[in-house]
Design a protein around this motif. Structure first.
Motif, PDB file in Angstrom:
ATOM      1  N   LYS A  64       0.822  -1.207   0.000  1.00 41.48           N
ATOM      2  CA  LYS A  64       0.000   0.000   0.000  1.00 41.48           C
ATOM      3  C   LYS A  64       0.857   1.259   0.000  1.00 41.48           C
ATOM      4  O   LYS A  64       0.457   2.291  -0.545  1.00 41.48           O
ATOM      5  CB  LYS A  64      -0.939  -0.003   1.203  1.00 41.48           C
ATOM      6  CG  LYS A  64      -2.045  -1.044   1.110  1.00 41.48           C
ATOM      7  CD  LYS A  64      -3.082  -0.858   2.205  1.00 41.48           C
ATOM      8  CE  LYS A  64      -4.241  -1.830   2.042  1.00 41.48           C
ATOM      9  NZ  LYS A  64      -5.338  -1.556   2.993  1.00 41.48           N
ATOM     10  N   SER A 117       1.581   1.780  -3.680  1.00 43.84           N
ATOM     11  CA  SER A 117       0.412   2.088  -4.510  1.00 43.84           C
ATOM     12  C   SER A 117      -0.211   3.440  -4.190  1.00 43.84           C
ATOM     13  O   SER A 117      -0.952   3.981  -5.005  1.00 43.84           O
ATOM     14  CB  SER A 117      -0.644   0.987  -4.352  1.00 43.84           C
ATOM     15  OG  SER A 117      -1.115   0.914  -3.021  1.00 43.84           O
ATOM     16  N   THR A 118       0.087   4.021  -3.018  1.00 41.89           N
ATOM     17  CA  THR A 118      -0.534   5.301  -2.645  1.00 41.89           C
ATOM     18  C   THR A 118       0.452   6.467  -2.701  1.00 41.89           C
ATOM     19  O   THR A 118       0.152   7.551  -2.202  1.00 41.89           O
ATOM     20  CB  THR A 118      -1.132   5.224  -1.225  1.00 41.89           C
ATOM     21  OG1 THR A 118      -0.094   4.906  -0.284  1.00 41.89           O
ATOM     22  CG2 THR A 118      -2.215   4.169  -1.161  1.00 41.89           C
ATOM     23  N   GLU A 154      -1.183  10.214  -6.853  1.00 37.37           N
ATOM     24  CA  GLU A 154      -2.347  11.050  -6.550  1.00 37.37           C
ATOM     25  C   GLU A 154      -3.410  10.203  -5.853  1.00 37.37           C
ATOM     26  O   GLU A 154      -4.350   9.728  -6.469  1.00 37.37           O
ATOM     27  CB  GLU A 154      -2.886  11.675  -7.835  1.00 37.37           C
ATOM     28  CG  GLU A 154      -1.874  12.573  -8.531  1.00 37.37           C
ATOM     29  CD  GLU A 154      -2.422  13.181  -9.796  1.00 37.37           C
ATOM     30  OE1 GLU A 154      -3.522  13.749  -9.766  1.00 37.37           O
ATOM     31  OE2 GLU A 154      -1.752  13.073 -10.835  1.00 37.37           O
ATOM     32  N   SER A 155      -3.240  10.026  -4.554  1.00 38.79           N
ATOM     33  CA  SER A 155      -4.120   9.164  -3.777  1.00 38.79           C
ATOM     34  C   SER A 155      -4.690   9.935  -2.605  1.00 38.79           C
ATOM     35  O   SER A 155      -4.007  10.750  -1.974  1.00 38.79           O
ATOM     36  CB  SER A 155      -3.351   7.935  -3.262  1.00 38.79           C
ATOM     37  OG  SER A 155      -4.122   7.213  -2.329  1.00 38.79           O
ATOM     38  N   ASN A 156      -5.960   9.680  -2.300  1.00 38.03           N
ATOM     39  CA  ASN A 156      -6.594  10.289  -1.134  1.00 38.03           C
ATOM     40  C   ASN A 156      -6.262   9.559   0.160  1.00 38.03           C
ATOM     41  O   ASN A 156      -6.618  10.013   1.240  1.00 38.03           O
ATOM     42  CB  ASN A 156      -8.112  10.317  -1.319  1.00 38.03           C
ATOM     43  CG  ASN A 156      -8.535  11.247  -2.435  1.00 38.03           C
ATOM     44  OD1 ASN A 156      -7.922  12.280  -2.664  1.00 38.03           O
ATOM     45  ND2 ASN A 156      -9.592  10.864  -3.146  1.00 38.03           N
ATOM     46  N   TYR A 157      -5.580   8.413   0.043  1.00 38.77           N
ATOM     47  CA  TYR A 157      -5.308   7.599   1.225  1.00 38.77           C
ATOM     48  C   TYR A 157      -3.954   7.919   1.855  1.00 38.77           C
ATOM     49  O   TYR A 157      -3.670   7.476   2.959  1.00 38.77           O
ATOM     50  CB  TYR A 157      -5.358   6.115   0.857  1.00 38.77           C
ATOM     51  CG  TYR A 157      -6.714   5.665   0.383  1.00 38.77           C
ATOM     52  CD1 TYR A 157      -7.724   5.385   1.291  1.00 38.77           C
ATOM     53  CD2 TYR A 157      -6.997   5.539  -0.978  1.00 38.77           C
ATOM     54  CE1 TYR A 157      -8.984   4.979   0.867  1.00 38.77           C
ATOM     55  CE2 TYR A 157      -8.256   5.144  -1.415  1.00 38.77           C
ATOM     56  CZ  TYR A 157      -9.233   4.863  -0.494  1.00 38.77           C
ATOM     57  OH  TYR A 157     -10.482   4.469  -0.928  1.00 38.77           O
ATOM     58  N   ASN A 158      -3.114   8.646   1.140  1.00 37.55           N
ATOM     59  CA  ASN A 158      -1.809   8.995   1.686  1.00 37.55           C
ATOM     60  C   ASN A 158      -1.465  10.418   1.259  1.00 37.55           C
ATOM     61  O   ASN A 158      -0.997  10.662   0.148  1.00 37.55           O
ATOM     62  CB  ASN A 158      -0.729   8.027   1.188  1.00 37.55           C
ATOM     63  CG  ASN A 158       0.617   8.272   1.851  1.00 37.55           C
ATOM     64  OD1 ASN A 158       0.767   9.169   2.673  1.00 37.55           O
ATOM     65  ND2 ASN A 158       1.591   7.457   1.491  1.00 37.55           N
ATOM     66  N   TYR A 183       3.736  12.735  -1.428  1.00 41.66           N
ATOM     67  CA  TYR A 183       3.187  12.816  -2.777  1.00 41.66           C
ATOM     68  C   TYR A 183       4.339  12.736  -3.768  1.00 41.66           C
ATOM     69  O   TYR A 183       4.900  13.746  -4.170  1.00 41.66           O
ATOM     70  CB  TYR A 183       2.399  14.124  -2.931  1.00 41.66           C
ATOM     71  CG  TYR A 183       1.789  14.332  -4.299  1.00 41.66           C
ATOM     72  CD1 TYR A 183       1.136  13.295  -4.961  1.00 41.66           C
ATOM     73  CD2 TYR A 183       1.855  15.574  -4.922  1.00 41.66           C
ATOM     74  CE1 TYR A 183       0.581  13.500  -6.208  1.00 41.66           C
ATOM     75  CE2 TYR A 183       1.299  15.780  -6.166  1.00 41.66           C
ATOM     76  CZ  TYR A 183       0.668  14.735  -6.808  1.00 41.66           C
ATOM     77  OH  TYR A 183       0.120  14.932  -8.048  1.00 41.66           O
ATOM     78  N   THR A 216       4.691  10.829  -7.104  1.00 41.30           N
ATOM     79  CA  THR A 216       4.272   9.987  -8.224  1.00 41.30           C
ATOM     80  C   THR A 216       5.483   9.399  -8.933  1.00 41.30           C
ATOM     81  O   THR A 216       5.431   8.260  -9.438  1.00 41.30           O
ATOM     82  CB  THR A 216       3.427  10.806  -9.203  1.00 41.30           C
ATOM     83  OG1 THR A 216       2.364  11.442  -8.494  1.00 41.30           O
ATOM     84  CG2 THR A 216       2.835   9.927 -10.283  1.00 41.30           C
TER      85      THR A 216
END
Length: 533
Positions: free
Chosen positions: A445, A448-449, A452-456, A460, A462
């Motif tokens: 995880k 994968s986060t 552009e993820s709302n979970y982490n 940031y 990418t």
């Protein structure tokens, strides 16, 4: 309440956001007070990575913004006050002895003595200490001595005195060492007798240590992963499934906290929220960016006649191993030209060379139908450059058109990776499936986060996400090449962790659950016995 009263109430409740200084000043203020990100994050009730994001240009909001602005304002005031005080002290020191006045003899400390503030008075080599002693000194104050006397600055014999104080006229002579005194031999120490069985150990005993990766650490060092598992099992009264589900749910924030722990004392500061070029941004809300990760979906087109037993192998901990890759440290910078700097990492627009071995090995850039240039990651580019070198010579080198890169290191996440790997190894050895699933969720995880993820929202990057994934694909490619080089028939390569081969695979790969080992996933038969005879 009338409409106008509602508007008045809204205006009364509205609050303008507190202004913040520029990002570079935020970091300078914190460092000017010798405060770490962790110290500031603790009092603001956020993570150190969040503070790093603010110092990289991201702005907080709400109540935490007000607290952060309060800290910055007070820090600026404290540093300004300290600077003003230092200037006042410097001015006072300059006025203490007016120019041209003699200094009392007892005010000049003898050689080897120290000032009250701990600074050595003698032996100074700074030119400022000898402003009145050089060739341009007032000759009216210079007198020759009938007998050498100790220089007030360095303690060595001087033949002149300036304003009544023995000193060297030539700065080159001042401070030079006299004849070296013979050092007294160190007293011979008799070897201590070995400890006897009846001798008592020091009070408190020794320091207990345990191996962690390649190093030792004290046995009482907090184990974040073990403590979380123990607490989850206690909270759910030993219910393994419930505890595992709870741990997997909190895997992302726990992984970020572990990352912060492992980055303490690190050589580089992680830029958590850098500006990223458009190629690393999604074109639409549900779309993808422009970076090609080279994910393999390759199958051999044709097998020799006859029946073949195919073994599907599972590569353990693919993303965990891929954390060891060259990652850009700071913000990406643009460059053009067909040149690759191995000290940097990022993404590159390249035209790959032709791949003529698709009949028995997957293409290193994955399954791509469209010809022409494409944006690839650092692991993919390094893979292509290595395969085009003299050792392998499997393809032409790619042509690099432009790049977005930053200074890089392969060890940026190494401590983080080693802690997760060690926890995974211990869980396997102990048959601890709760910890094993928890650790697996943490690293998978985490990767994968990163985008552009709302979970982490704490990290940031990418670019890191693409690079780590591509490194996992490159690692799989090398396993396929190793199988081919050792005489196995490579049949299929899929994703990050699936490799199908024909032949005695145990002679090539070690079987097990470790990250350097492979597991048996499936065995199936292709073709018919006697076909083609």
């Amino acid at each position: 309440m009338t409409d106008f009263e509602a508007i008045d109430a809204l205006l009364a409740a509205a609050r303008q956001e507190v202004p913040l200084p520029p990002a570079e000043e935020r970091r300078a203020l914190r460092q000017g007070l010798n405060l770490s990100r962790t110290q500031l994050a603790t009092v603001l009730d956020v993570s150190p990575s969040t503070v790093g994001g603010w110092e990289a240009g991201r702005d907080p909001s709400g109540q935490v913004r007000e607290k952060y602005a309060y800290f910055l304002d007070k820090a600026r005031a404290k540093l300004a006050a300290a600077e003003a005080k230092a200037e006042t002290q410097d001015a006072s020191a300059g006025e203490a002895v007016p120019a041209g006045e003699a200094v009392p003899a007892d005010a000049v400390p003898a050689s080897g003595e120290e000032h009250g503030d701990g600074r050595d008075s003698g032996g100074g080599s700074g030119s400022g200490d000898r402003a009145d002693v050089g060739p341009d000194a007032d000759q009216d104050d210079v007198e020759a001595l009938s007998a050498p006397r100790a220089c007030v600055l360095c303690g060595q014999p001087a033949r002149h005195q300036v304003a009544g104080f023995p000193q060297h006229l030539d700065p080159a002579e001042c401070g030079t060492a006299g004849p070296a005194r013979p050092e007294k031999p160190a007293p011979r120490r008799e070897p201590r007798p070995p400890a006897t069985a009846g001798r008592r150990a020091p009070a408190g005993g020794g320091v207990k240590v345990v191996p962690v990766g390649r190093r030792l650490q004290t046995a009482d060092t907090p184990d974040r992963i073990g403590s979380a598992v123990t607490a989850a099992l206690a909270q759910h009264a030993g219910d393994v499934e419930a505890a595992t589900a709870a741990l997997v749910k909190r895997a992302i924030p726990d992984a970020m906290a572990l990352l912060d722990d492992t980055r303490k004392g690190g050589r580089y500061d992680v830029v958590a929220h850098p500006w990223l070029p458009d190629i690393l941004r999604k074109q639409t809300s549900r779309g993808a960016d422009q970076v090609w990760e080279a994910r393999p979906r390759w199958s051999r087109r044709e097998l020799p006649p006859g029946e073949h037993e195919v073994t599907a192998l599972d590569i353990n901990g693919a993303y965990l191993s891929a954390l060891k890759t060259h990652l850009p440290i700071g913000q990406l910078e643009h460059s053009t030209g067909d040149h690759h700097d191995r000290r940097r990492a990022g993404v590159h627009l390249v035209t790959p060379g032709e791949w003529e071995h698709d009949a028995y090995l997957p293409n290193p850039i994955g399954n791509r139908d469209e010809p022409g240039p494409l944006w690839v990651t650092e692991p993919t580019l390094r893979l292509m450059l290595r395969l085009s070198g003299p050792k392998y010579g499997l393809c032409d080198p790619p042509e690099i058109h432009e790049s977005w890169t930053s200074g890089a290191t392969e060890a940026l996440l190494e401590k983080f990776r080693v802690v997760l790997k060690d926890a995974r190894d211990r869980a396997i050895a102990d048959g601890d499936e709760v910890t094993l699933e928890y650790v697996k969720a943490m690293y998978s995880k985490f990767v994968s986060t990163l985008g552009e993820s709302n979970y982490n929202r704490e990290l940031y990057r990418t670019d890191w996400m693409h690079l780590i994934r591509s490194q996992a694909f490159a690692n799989l490619w090398w396993k396929a090449h190793r199988a081919y080089d050792e005489g196995l028939m490579v049949v299929r390569a899929m994703g990050t962790d699936e490799l199908h081969v024909v032949g005695d695979w145990r002679a090539v790969f070690s079987e097990g659950r470790g990250v350097t080992e492979v597991k048996l996933k499936d065995v199936y038969t292709v073709g018919e016995a006697g076909a083609g005879t």
